[in-house]
Enzyme design. Structure first.
Site, short mmCIF file in Angstrom:
data_model
loop_
_atom_site.label_atom_id
_atom_site.label_comp_id
_atom_site.label_asym_id
_atom_site.label_seq_id
_atom_site.Cartn_x
_atom_site.Cartn_y
_atom_site.Cartn_z
N ARG A 1 -83.75 9.63 -1.43
CA ARG A 1 -84.30 9.12 -2.69
C ARG A 1 -84.02 7.62 -2.84
O ARG A 1 -84.76 6.92 -3.53
CB ARG A 1 -83.74 9.93 -3.86
CG ARG A 1 -82.25 9.87 -4.00
CD ARG A 1 -81.70 11.04 -4.80
NE ARG A 1 -81.64 12.26 -4.00
CZ ARG A 1 -81.22 13.43 -4.48
NH1 ARG A 1 -80.83 13.56 -5.73
NH2 ARG A 1 -81.19 14.48 -3.70
N LYS B 1 -71.91 15.34 6.47
CA LYS B 1 -72.36 16.74 6.50
C LYS B 1 -71.44 17.58 7.37
O LYS B 1 -70.80 17.04 8.28
CB LYS B 1 -73.78 16.80 7.09
CG LYS B 1 -74.88 16.29 6.19
CD LYS B 1 -76.23 16.42 6.89
CE LYS B 1 -77.36 15.86 6.03
NZ LYS B 1 -77.61 16.65 4.81
N1 BES Z 1 -82.15 15.16 4.68
C1 BES Z 1 -81.42 15.89 3.72
C2 BES Z 1 -82.17 17.11 3.22
C3 BES Z 1 -82.27 18.24 4.19
C4 BES Z 1 -81.24 19.16 4.28
C5 BES Z 1 -83.39 18.40 4.96
C6 BES Z 1 -81.35 20.21 5.15
C7 BES Z 1 -83.50 19.46 5.85
C8 BES Z 1 -82.47 20.38 5.94
C9 BES Z 1 -81.11 15.02 2.50
O1 BES Z 1 -80.90 13.69 2.77
C10 BES Z 1 -79.87 15.54 1.89
O2 BES Z 1 -78.84 15.50 2.54
N2 BES Z 1 -79.93 16.03 0.66
C11 BES Z 1 -78.81 16.55 -0.01
C12 BES Z 1 -78.82 16.03 -1.42
C13 BES Z 1 -77.55 16.32 -2.19
C14 BES Z 1 -76.39 15.58 -1.59
C15 BES Z 1 -77.75 15.92 -3.62
C16 BES Z 1 -78.91 18.06 0.01
O3 BES Z 1 -80.00 18.59 -0.11
O4 BES Z 1 -77.88 18.71 0.21
MN MN Z 2 -78.89 13.32 3.31
#
Ligand code: BES
Ligand code: MN
Ligand code: ZN
Length: 495
Positions: free
Chosen positions: A350, A276
């Protein structure tokens, strides 16, 4: 802090501050009108003027100067009488209590008469609003002692009706149990990931299980390998923290089938190899909010002795990049036998849930509910005001929706139409773990749906509600503890 109830007239009970809720009407309510007369018309003189707008949540302080026993009077607006709800009462309590703490009040009273007939529910709402509104996370503040000294000592709910005391006490007890569990969840979520590792969560779950007589088991890596939890272990492979698959069973429902609660428990989500950006990565300590909410809910269910069988599943691990981490292009074999091609290691929630949901199916549960900070896309779709809900069963969805309306932890449904499944088709595996930018909440849930077999299932995406950047009346800035009150209400109303 102690919350109790007494019979009497609030103007005759000594306190540092008396909270009087009132309605935005010509006549604000019998109690406010009576007190107004005693203190010489200060309320009626100013009410409705610009300095005293009787809107929902508006607070107005008066100093009765010895005319009555309380040192201060805090009028707090409930809005229109016709729009009254328990959540509005919770909001006013959450607004009024911190206000009185701010001015140094330690022992306060709260007038309950004229708000409605169901005293138990009213007292529960006041208790929840007060405890949750007064919440502070001070564990890492070195001046904690001096902050704690200013805490509210007692809140006394006051009714003129002697017969209200028993019901009020019941409501206080229930509200305290639910709020204390919510506070526990907030503390867990706010804690840095180094102090809330999978092992620490497992230890915490164990101690709760011991205290409340729950059955408890933690599966370690070796056993999970034998079981075949390839998706969960794939996510865990980059972390120096050993993963823990935590199982907690609460049984007080005789021969009833289990209700399965599954909570995403990523103790830190760096994104893994698909790392990230730095901005806001600190927030990713909250990625275990779903698991914490499930743990909190089980604690409440046990404390309330609900006549149910419930299993809580917490797949707990970090998502980290390292030489041993899983990588984009990898194909993981899940507990169900289905394979998943990894497009993005940041879509890890997921994956851990797919194995946990398969594990839940072993219980042949009546229903499965999963709670997860699953997608950033949830924030884009719904903002911070609603939990995203998707699932396979209308009856179950209705129950969750009703619980959301009652508790103020509202859910909003998104569709899980067949057409969306195209987005997670893989050329070389059974599915892929990321389906592009469009409909991110839905494609994540689409993947989950492949692991719940025939069981009625609802997925709750709490990514945008587990944390708040702005103070709200009973949800101060920070971890919200979302899910505990929603799931508790769902369980209390179950069948
Ligand atoms: N934990 C995150 C989702 C999240 C993002 C929660 C921001 C709270 C604030 C999750 O694991 C994630 O990173 N999801 C990705 C999925 C994508 C890579 C398909 C997302 O939402 O960007
Ligand atoms: Mn994630
Ligand atoms: Zn995540």
């Amino acid at each position: 802090m102690k919350i109790n109830v007494v019979t009497g007239r609030i103007e005759n009970i000594k306190s540092d501050g008396a909270i009087i809720p009132y309605f935005d009407e010509e006549k604000p309510g019998e109690l406010a009108e009576r007190v107004d007369k005693i203190i010489g018309g200060n309320i009626s003189r100013f009410i409705g003027r610009d300095d005293f707008k009787p809107k929902l949540g508006a607070v107005h302080m008066l100093y009765p100067d010895g005319k009555i026993s309380p040192e201060r009077l805090l009028l707090v607006g409930l809005g229109k009488r016709s729009e009254f709800s328990l959540n509005r009462l919770r909001l006013t309590a959450g607004k009024a209590c911190p206000f009185l703490r701010m001015v140094g009040a330690r022992d306060i009273t709260f007038a309950i008469d004229g708000l409605g007939k169901n005293i138990e529910e009213l007292a529960q709402a006041i208790t929840e609003g007060s405890i949750l509104g007064l919440y502070r996370f001070l564990k890492y503040k070195t001046n904690e002692e001096s902050d704690r000294k200013k805490d509210i000592r007692t809140i006394t709910i006051v009714s003129e009706d002697v017969s209200a005391v028993g019901d009020a006490q019941k409501g206080i007890n229930i509200g305290t149990i639910i709020s204390d569990a919510t506070v526990m969840v907030r503390d867990m979520v706010s804690s840095p990931s180094i102090d809330m590792t999978p092992a620490i969560i497992a230890a915490k779950a164990r101690s709760i299980a011991k205290e409340y007589g729950l059955k408890f088991h933690v599966y370690e890596r070796g056993h999970l390998q034998k079981l075949g939890m390839g998706a969960f272990l794939g996510v865990a492979s980059g972390s120096a923290q050993p993963p823990k698959f935590i199982v907690i069973e609460y049984r007080r429902g005789g021969k009833k089938p289990f209700i399965a609660l599954v909570g995403k428990t990523i103790t830190f989500d760096s994104g893994g190899i698909s790392i990230k950006p730095a901005e806001n990565m600190d927030k990713m300590k909250d990625d275990m909010s779903g698991g914490a909410a499930v743990l909190g809910t089980l604690r409440v269910a046990a404390a309330l002795k609900l006549p149910l069988n419930i299993v809580g599943l917490l797949p707990a691990t970090e998502n980290m990049p390292s030489g041993s981490a899983y990588k984009p292009g990898d194909i993981l074999r899940t507990l169900s036998g289905k394979t998943i091609e990894i497009i993005n290691t940041d879509a890890e929630g997921r994956l851990v849930l797919s194995d946990a949901l398969s594990y839940a199916c072993k219980y042949e549960p009546a229903v499965i509910v999963d709670v997860a900070t699953l997608t950033g896309a949830c924030t884009i779709a719904l903002g911070h005001e609603a939990i995203g809900m998707l699932g396979s069963d209308d009856n179950l969805k209705r129950k969750i929706r009703d619980a959301g309306e009652k508790t103020g932890e509202r859910v909003w449904e998104l569709p899980l139409w067949e057409e969306y499944f195209d987005q997670i088709k893989s050329d070389i595996a059974d599915m892929k773990n990321a389906g592009g930018r469009a409909a991110g909440v839905i494609t994540a849930a689409a993947l989950l749906s492949k692991f719940v077999e025939k069981y009625p299932w609802v997925h709750l995406d709490i990514a945008s509600t587990a944390w708040t950047d702005k103070d709200r009346p009973y949800t101060p800035k920070g971890a919200t503890g979302v899910g505990v009150r929603l799931l508790t209400q769902f369980l209390r109303d179950y069948e």
